[in-house]
Design an enzyme around this catalytic site. Structure first.
Site, PDB file in Angstrom:
ATOM      1  N   GLU A   1      36.220  49.558  43.080  1.00 13.37           N
ATOM      2  CA  GLU A   1      35.172  48.597  42.737  1.00 13.37           C
ATOM      3  C   GLU A   1      35.430  47.959  41.366  1.00 13.37           C
ATOM      4  OE1 GLU A   1      33.136  47.693  44.951  1.00 13.37           O
ATOM      5  OE2 GLU A   1      31.512  46.642  43.927  1.00 13.37           O
TER       6      GLU A   1
ATOM      7  N   HIS B   1      35.254  38.695  45.054  1.00 13.32           N
ATOM      8  CA  HIS B   1      35.027  40.154  45.018  1.00 13.32           C
ATOM      9  C   HIS B   1      35.963  40.881  45.996  1.00 13.32           C
ATOM     10  CE1 HIS B   1      32.422  43.803  44.577  1.00 13.32           C
ATOM     11  NE2 HIS B   1      32.909  44.051  45.771  1.00 13.32           N
ATOM     12  N   GLU B   2      35.922  40.469  47.237  1.00 14.09           N
ATOM     13  CA  GLU B   2      36.763  41.142  48.242  1.00 14.09           C
ATOM     14  C   GLU B   2      38.243  40.896  47.934  1.00 14.09           C
ATOM     15  OE1 GLU B   2      35.316  43.315  50.008  1.00 14.09           O
ATOM     16  OE2 GLU B   2      33.277  42.597  49.627  1.00 14.09           O
TER      17      GLU B   2
ATOM     18  N   HIS C   1      39.409  43.607  45.759  1.00  6.54           N
ATOM     19  CA  HIS C   1      39.719  44.803  46.562  1.00  6.54           C
ATOM     20  C   HIS C   1      41.048  44.611  47.297  1.00  6.54           C
ATOM     21  CE1 HIS C   1      36.045  47.065  46.049  1.00  6.54           C
ATOM     22  NE2 HIS C   1      35.270  46.109  46.535  1.00  6.54           N
TER      23      HIS C   1
HETATM   24 ZN    ZN Z   1      33.166  46.034  46.457  1.00  2.00          ZN
END
Ligand code: ZN
Length: 510
Positions: A304, A274-275, A278
């Site tokens: 996101e 997830h990160e 980003h």
């Molecule tokens: Zn996030």
């Protein structure tokens, strides 16, 4: 043609402001990773001082004079002289600088400093209150922060609701009036799907995810996946923090964090992915534009969409695990012995209403967001008193997910957001989920062999596509314009809804 060269004096000032903001971000990163607990109050003063300086520079008379040469301060319109038009980058830059400037100018500098300091302090009290499972401990700080955010909305100005002023901070152009029908549409399809899943006879066994897993090995595996995604460790770091996050000081220094739970294989793994999503966005911004809006991400919803695409569309797909499961099995041979990738795929996609948003599956996640969206509006509009929050929270959990927290830590205190004043932030998570699938479907259309590449561990094909279509543009286009440019249409919940109905329908034999 007037170009970025024309506004050089302006971008030089923006760069200086950005360097101050980057220094403040570095102090925040340190606060969440390595700072000793005792440093909290001094750190709050350091960060708020820097933010005050950055704010003063942005609203300084000489900055305003410079901007007024190109923008009408009354209307915010870009001045066009006959025969000499602005090119698109310069026009976008002026539009976005004006947005930042006019918002900042509405806030008094002492207010900005107070808000920053109170949020930093509240965040630290929240951590203790959460550890002690005691909402009452956090209540005085929450009251202060809430009052400041309501004040901020008044300063910024709004139509219909003060909450709109806060929503617009994170997702430019977003309003309650637009979100409500969108959320109702999603809820109308997700709740019946969830019911069918709960009534289905399919049993998914996910016990394999909750054995004991060596923490250093988990971290090493997460790092390996990040490298495969194309996250550049020459321009990044992976550290530990209580709550995983990504922060960036420049496209050449973008940092991600994760956490490791010995008895939960998913926590470190999926927070790394997830990160990492980003992080790829921030590493993919054009360094030539650093300091200007063209070198900045467009909105939290779009940000996101990048993390959720990697986490869910890729990281929770069969194709991904065709390549990575044998490696995971080799890493945790004892725990995953005798299992195949199909069993693992089912386990990581098991749907089960749970108390904690960040651990929620793809389906129930959005219900967690809707509950927060309703509560936030009531708080900001003054219909709900902060002291009543735990009761309201628990009632809504029962209504939306059919479960009730046994304490505040797994209820109203679970998220850090309200402590740092991020009211209006949560809806961007659902927007991100919707955008993620809309973008991913487009990627599959344009790269027909994408899933084969993923199944061969070749993840950088996707990173490259995202870089070209989304990352490199910064705030050149508004979120809506970007969505139309990439996919041919505005935000549309249909791709997400069909995706979950198809994926979970198959998984649960519906
Ligand atoms: Zn996030």
């Amino acid at each position: 043609m007037k170009t970025l060269k024309t506004v050089e004096a302006l971008t030089a000032k923006l760069l200086e402001i950005q360097r101050i903001n980057s220094a403040a971000s570095l102090l925040s990163w340190d606060q969440e990773t390595y700072m000793p607990a005792g440093g909290g109050e001094a750190r709050a003063e350091q960060i708020s001082t820097l933010q005050g300086i950055a704010h003063q520079k942005l609203i300084a008379p000489d900055f305003e004079r410079l901007l007024a040469a190109w923008i009408d301060p009354e209307t915010g319109e870009i001045r066009d002289s006959p025969g000499e038009a602005w090119d698109e980058p310069a026009r976008s830059l002026l539009r976005e600088v004006w947005r930042d400037f006019s918002r900042a100018k509405k806030l008094p500098s002492d207010f900005v400093v107070t808000l920053s300091r109170e949020c930093s302090l509240a965040q630290q009290v929240w951590t203790e209150a959460k550890d002690n499972k005691a909402f009452s401990q956090f209540l005085p700080n929450l009251r202060t922060v809430l009052a400041l955010k309501r004040q901020e909305a008044e300063y910024l100005g709004y139509r219909d609701s003060p909450y709109n002023a806060l929503l617009d901070t994170y997702e430019p152009g977003s309003t309650i009036a637009a979100l409500r029908p969108l959320f109702a549409q999603i809820k109308g399809r997700l709740v019946p799907l969830l019911k069918k899943i709960q009534q289905s006879s399919a049993q998914i066994d996910d016990t394999m995810l909750f054995h004991t897993f060596d923490q250093a090995r988990q971290l090493e595996f997460g790092r390996m996946v990040l490298i495969a995604m194309g996250y550049d460790f020459e321009r990044g770091r992976l550290d530990l923090s209580a709550h995983p996050f990504t922060t960036s000081f420049h496209p050449t220094d973008v940092r991600v964090t994760t956490r490791v739970h010995e008895h939960d294989l998913q926590s470190c793994l999926f927070s790394c992915i997830h990160e990492g999503g980003h992080g790829l966005y921030d590493q993919g911004l054009d360094p030539r534009y650093f300091g200007t809006p063209l070198g900045d991400s467009v909105s939290l919803g779009i940000h996101e969409s990048q993390s959720r695409m990697w986490e869910n569309c890729v990281g929770r797909s069969r194709a991904f695990w065709r390549f990575f499961f044998p490696m995971l099995q080799a890493t945790f041979h004892h725990q995953l012995r005798g299992l195949d990738e199909e069993q693992f795929y089912a386990a990581i996609n098991r749907v089960k209403p749970s108390l904690i948003r960040v651990e929620a599956d793809e389906l129930t996640y959005n219900l967690h967001i809707m509950l927060r969206f309703e509560i936030e509006q009531d708080l900001i509009e003054g219909r709900t008193r902060p002291e009543d929050l735990p009761g309201i929270w628990n009632r809504k959990m029962e209504e939306y997910l059919g479960i009730v927290p046994s304490n505040d830590a797994e209820g109203v205190l679970q998220d850090v957001h309200w402590s740092f004043g991020a009211f209006g932030y949560f809806p961007t998570y659902t927007l991100g989920n919707l955008y993620s699938v809309q973008f991913y479907q487009q990627a599959k259309l344009e790269i027909p062999h994408l899933e084969d590449e993923i199944a061969a561990g070749q993840l950088t094909v996707l990173r490259h596509w995202l870089g070209q279509k989304i990352h490199r543009w910064g705030r050149m286009f508004t979120p809506d314009h970007l969505a139309r440019r990439v996919t041919g249409r505005s935000l549309d919940p249909e791709p997400f809804l069909s995706y979950v109905e198809q994926k979970y329908g198959e998984l649960y034999g519906l």
